[in-house]
Each structure stands twice: as C-alpha cells, then as structure tokens.
Design an enzyme around this catalytic site. Structure first.
Site, PDB file in Angstrom:
ATOM      1  CG  PHE A 116      -1.861   1.252   1.129  1.00 56.57           C
ATOM      2  CD1 PHE A 116      -3.008   1.215   0.358  1.00 56.57           C
ATOM      3  CD2 PHE A 116      -1.529   2.440   1.766  1.00 56.57           C
ATOM      4  CE1 PHE A 116      -3.831   2.337   0.235  1.00 56.57           C
ATOM      5  CE2 PHE A 116      -2.345   3.566   1.648  1.00 56.57           C
ATOM      6  CZ  PHE A 116      -3.496   3.509   0.884  1.00 56.57           C
ATOM      7  CG  ASP A 157       5.572   3.981   1.787  1.00 57.87           C
ATOM      8  OD1 ASP A 157       5.559   4.707   2.799  1.00 57.87           O
ATOM      9  OD2 ASP A 157       4.611   3.888   0.993  1.00 57.87           O
ATOM     10  CE  LYS A 159      -1.176   6.993   6.533  1.00 54.16           C
ATOM     11  NZ  LYS A 159      -0.983   5.770   5.798  1.00 54.16           N
TER      12      LYS A 159
HETATM   13  C1  LIG Z   1      -1.017   5.937   4.292  1.00 53.76           C
HETATM   14  C2  LIG Z   1       0.122   5.449   3.486  1.00 53.76           C
HETATM   15  C3  LIG Z   1       0.483   6.090   2.293  1.00 53.76           C
HETATM   16  C4  LIG Z   1      -0.329   7.197   1.670  1.00 53.76           C
HETATM   17  O1  LIG Z   1      -0.407   8.327   2.463  1.00 53.76           O
HETATM   18  P1  LIG Z   1      -1.541   9.436   2.142  1.00 53.76           P
HETATM   19  O2  LIG Z   1      -1.177  10.576   3.054  1.00 53.76           O
HETATM   20  O3  LIG Z   1      -2.858   8.812   2.482  1.00 53.76           O
HETATM   21  O4  LIG Z   1      -1.431   9.768   0.703  1.00 53.76           O
HETATM   22  C5  LIG Z   1       1.615   5.642   1.635  1.00 53.76           C
HETATM   23  N1  LIG Z   1       2.333   4.617   2.115  1.00 53.76           N
HETATM   24  C6  LIG Z   1       2.016   3.979   3.257  1.00 53.76           C
HETATM   25  C7  LIG Z   1       2.872   2.867   3.746  1.00 53.76           C
HETATM   26  C8  LIG Z   1       0.888   4.359   3.978  1.00 53.76           C
HETATM   27  O5  LIG Z   1       0.551   3.702   5.086  1.00 53.76           O
END
Ligand SMILES: *Cc1c(COP(=O)(O)O)cnc(C)c1O
Length: 407
Positions: free
Chosen positions: A137, A222, A251
């Site tokens: 994700f 990520d 986040k």
């Molecule tokens: C939430 C998330 C994203 C995307 O972040 P947004 O601020 O919702 O665009 C990307 N990578 C990971 C691992 C995430 O948990």
C-alpha cells in the site's frame, strides 16, 4: 439532518465509517458529540501518533500561523531549512524534498528513482523498472494503484502506468530473480500496514540491501506508516541495521494536525531534480515545516520511540497470551499490532463495532484484521483498559461461531 445523514447525503461513498460522530480529541482519547469518551487504538493510521491536540504541536501551529503560513517555494523561508536538516540528521541521509500527503512523496520517490536510473545508472530511455511487493500500500494516485495487488484499489481506474514489477513480500529469492539490468529501484514497506501489519522474515530487508548494492539498484523504503517511532525504533529499517538510499515519510510527520510528507535520500539520488522538474504549491510551507519540526522534537524529547518499544512489547505479549479460537494470529512490532480474526467467528468489522460499543476505537483492514495502533503517548492504564475490551470482544466471539467454516 444529523451529522451521519448529512455526511452520507453529500459525500462520495469511498469510506464506510464506523457509526460514531467524533467532536473532540485529546491525547489518546476521543469524544463523540454526546460527550462519550473513547480510547483511540487507531491513531488515524499513525497520523495521530503524538495523540490528539498535543499542546506543544498546537503551540507551534498557532505561533507559526500568525507569522507566516504559505508564501510558496518561490522564496526561501526561515522555517524550511531547520526542518529538512533535522530529517537528514535523523535518517542519516543527505537531502529532503517536502510534500504534503504520503502518496505525493511516493510519487516523488518514483520520479527520483526513474531519473536516477536514466541519468546515473544509464538505463535506456523509458525502460526503467521498479520492483514492488505483493500486498503493498503506497497511496491512491493512478500510478500507485496501478501497481497495487488489491482489486478494490485498482478496478475501473486503468490504464495504468507501466514500469513496475510485483514480487511476493518477504521472499528474497523472488526479489533476486526479478532484478534485471533495467531495474532502478526496489520500493517496499519494511512492515506492510494496510495489508494487515505483515512482518517479513528477519533478514529480508538486509538481504534486499545486499542485492541492491550488488546490482546497482536503489533501495527506497516507504515508512509513511512504519516510521517515526511506530515500531519501537525511529525507522523500521533500523531493526535490520541497514541504510536505505531513500525513505518516504508522512502521517505522523504532521504531528496529527497537518498533512506533511517528505522524500529523503542520498545526495546523488536527490540531485536528479532540477528547477522545474518537480514541485508542490503547499509542500514545505513554513506552517507545515514548523509543525513537523516540532513533531520530530516531541518524539525525541518525550521519549515516544522508547514508549512505543516498551508499551508495544507489553501489548504484543498480552495479545499473544489470548487463548481464543477466534484469534488466528497476532503480528506486529512496537505499538503496532494486527490481530487476524477467524472469519468463521466474525468479521474484523464486527469486532471493531463491538469495541466501539465498549469505548474503544479501532479499524479493520482487509476484512479479517483488527489493527491496534494507539497514539504513542497512550498511558499504560488506558492501553490495558483497551486491551481488556479487546479480550472481552474476542472471548464473546469465541462462543458463537456465526458462519459455517469455509472449505
Ligand atoms: C497511508 C500510506 C500512504 C499514503 O499516504 P496518504 O497521506 O494517504 O497519501 C503511503 N504509504 C504507506 C505505507 C501508507 O501507510
């Protein structure tokens, strides 16, 4: 109209919220419009790791809002430099590019990796390939959902951007087979969040680091959800004593009040960007920079990483000790756990609805996983109270097998 009816009447149907209307938050507590208090065991997918309405972050927010908020990056500001310097010091990397949402920072990393591939590694034009993991994700843009393996995220949104190859998460041999001369980067989450808090085998990340070094491939992590203390260390890559070539943060970087994200990388990677090749109207604005810098200081000065490690070990020990046929598996690290619910007893959604009724807020992922990821500031008695409610919920379920077990 009541808030739920109003929101339902006028919103897109892209979420299916639990039936509670929140009006206020403080620390690890949230209150509904009726004044009922809940313990937050979700923390907005880690965006609220600092808890709600953190006083130091609110002070930084209001002070900076009154000085200067959004002048654009057409000018230097007195806030951006200190924020980027702190990001580089913390990650051990050289340069940072600020954006707003996680998905934008992922897009930034993809652009950097591709241009690095062409200009530094020497890959032929438009041939660059990025290897990603099954179950990933990384956000919701059309490019990103194009390499998702989740049909719900993709269906109806094609045609998709080419140049991605998907391999099983945690499988080093498959990763090795997938790397070819046109591979420019491996892009993975060190622990998969939305997939259900999936922890890969020990040594997987360190093994990828070796493969990337051997084949001149960038390792980009990520850590939008896993970073900034969530797993009991500052960054999940520290569990394997490696250094990535680039890391994506978001986040919690916004301190629970603003969207702030960044791509942080080695100088050689970041230097592929030239004026005009990338940007963001809001990215790196002084309001965001001041809030994010304070968010980083709060993590360090309040010992939130250590809290996550200690309380997380306690939470996981308690979850592992639950003896219920309804709980098939518990996974996690730090204050980040996923409990896999046997679907023949209940859906994870039903567990979350029961938790809600009993004063605990959580959210299911992928139908079968209840995620337990409180703000890192949670008091240990609040954590224990919420875990008591979780235990009650699964024991209640253990007595009623609702659906016939699927073959
Ligand atoms: C939430 C998330 C994203 C995307 O972040 P947004 O601020 O919702 O665009 C990307 N990578 C990971 C691992 C995430 O948990």
């Amino acid at each position: 109209m009541r808030p739920i009816d109003l929101e339902t009447r006028y919103s897109a149907r892209n979420y299916e919220p639990l039936p509670v209307v929140l009006a206020r938050g403080h620390g690890a507590h949230l209150w509904d419009t009726g004044g009922r208090r809940y313990v937050d065991m979700m923390s907005a997918y880690s965006a609220a790791s600092h808890g709600h309405a953190h006083p130091r972050i609110l002070a930084a927010l209001t002070a900076q809002a009154q000085r200067l908020a959004v002048p654009s990056r057409a000018y230097y500001t007195d806030r951006l430099g200190p924020f980027l310097a702190e990001l580089c010091t913390l990650t051990g990397l050289d340069a940072a590019l600020p954006m707003n949402t996680g998905a934008e920072a992922v897009e930034t990393a993809i652009k950097a990796a591709r241009r690095w591939g062409y200009r530094v590694k020497g890959v032929a034009r438009d041939r660059a390939e990025i290897i990603v993991a099954d179950g990933n994700f990384h956000g919701r843009t059309t490019t990103i959902v194009g390499f998702s393996s989740e049909p719900d995220y993709r269906d109806g949104f094609g045609p998709f951007t080419p140049g991605f190859r998907v391999v099983p998460f945690g499988d080093l041999a498959a990763m090795e087979r997938a790397i070819g001369p046109d591979t420019v980067a491996v892009l993975v989450e060190p622990i998969q969040g939305e997939a259900g808090i999936i922890v890969p085998p020990a040594g997987w990340l360190a093994g990828i680091r070796k493969l990337c070094d051997a084949h001149r491939v960038l390792l980009i992590l990520d850590e939008v959800q896993s970073g900034l203390g969530r797993t009991g260390v500052w960054f999940a890559f520290q569990h394997e004593n490696i250094r990535p070539d680039g890391i994506i943060l978001g986040k919690a970087l916004g301190g629970g009040v603003l969207p702030v994200s960044a791509f942080v990388a080695r100088r050689e990677v970041m230097d592929v960007f030239t004026p005009g090749s990338h940007g963001s109207t809001f990215g790196g604005n002084p309001l965001a920079a001041a809030v994010a810098l304070e968010a980083l200081h709060v993590i360090r000065e309040e010992g939130l990483v250590e809290r996550s490690r200690e309380l997380g070990a306690h939470m996981l020990a308690r979850l592992h000790a639950i003896r219920s046929p309804a709980v098939k598996e518990v996974r996690g690290k730090g204050l980040w756990a996923g409990a896999e619910i046997d679907p023949s007893y209940a859906t994870a959604r039903e567990v979350c609805e029961r938790l809600l009724v009993n004063g605990v807020l959580s959210k299911e992922t992928h139908g079968t996983v209840v995620r337990l990821a409180p703000p890192l500031v949670i008091a240990s008695d609040d954590l224990d109270w919420a875990l008591d409610r979780f235990e009650e919920a699964v024991h209640a379920l253990g007595h009623r097998r609702t659906h016939p077990k699927a073959a």
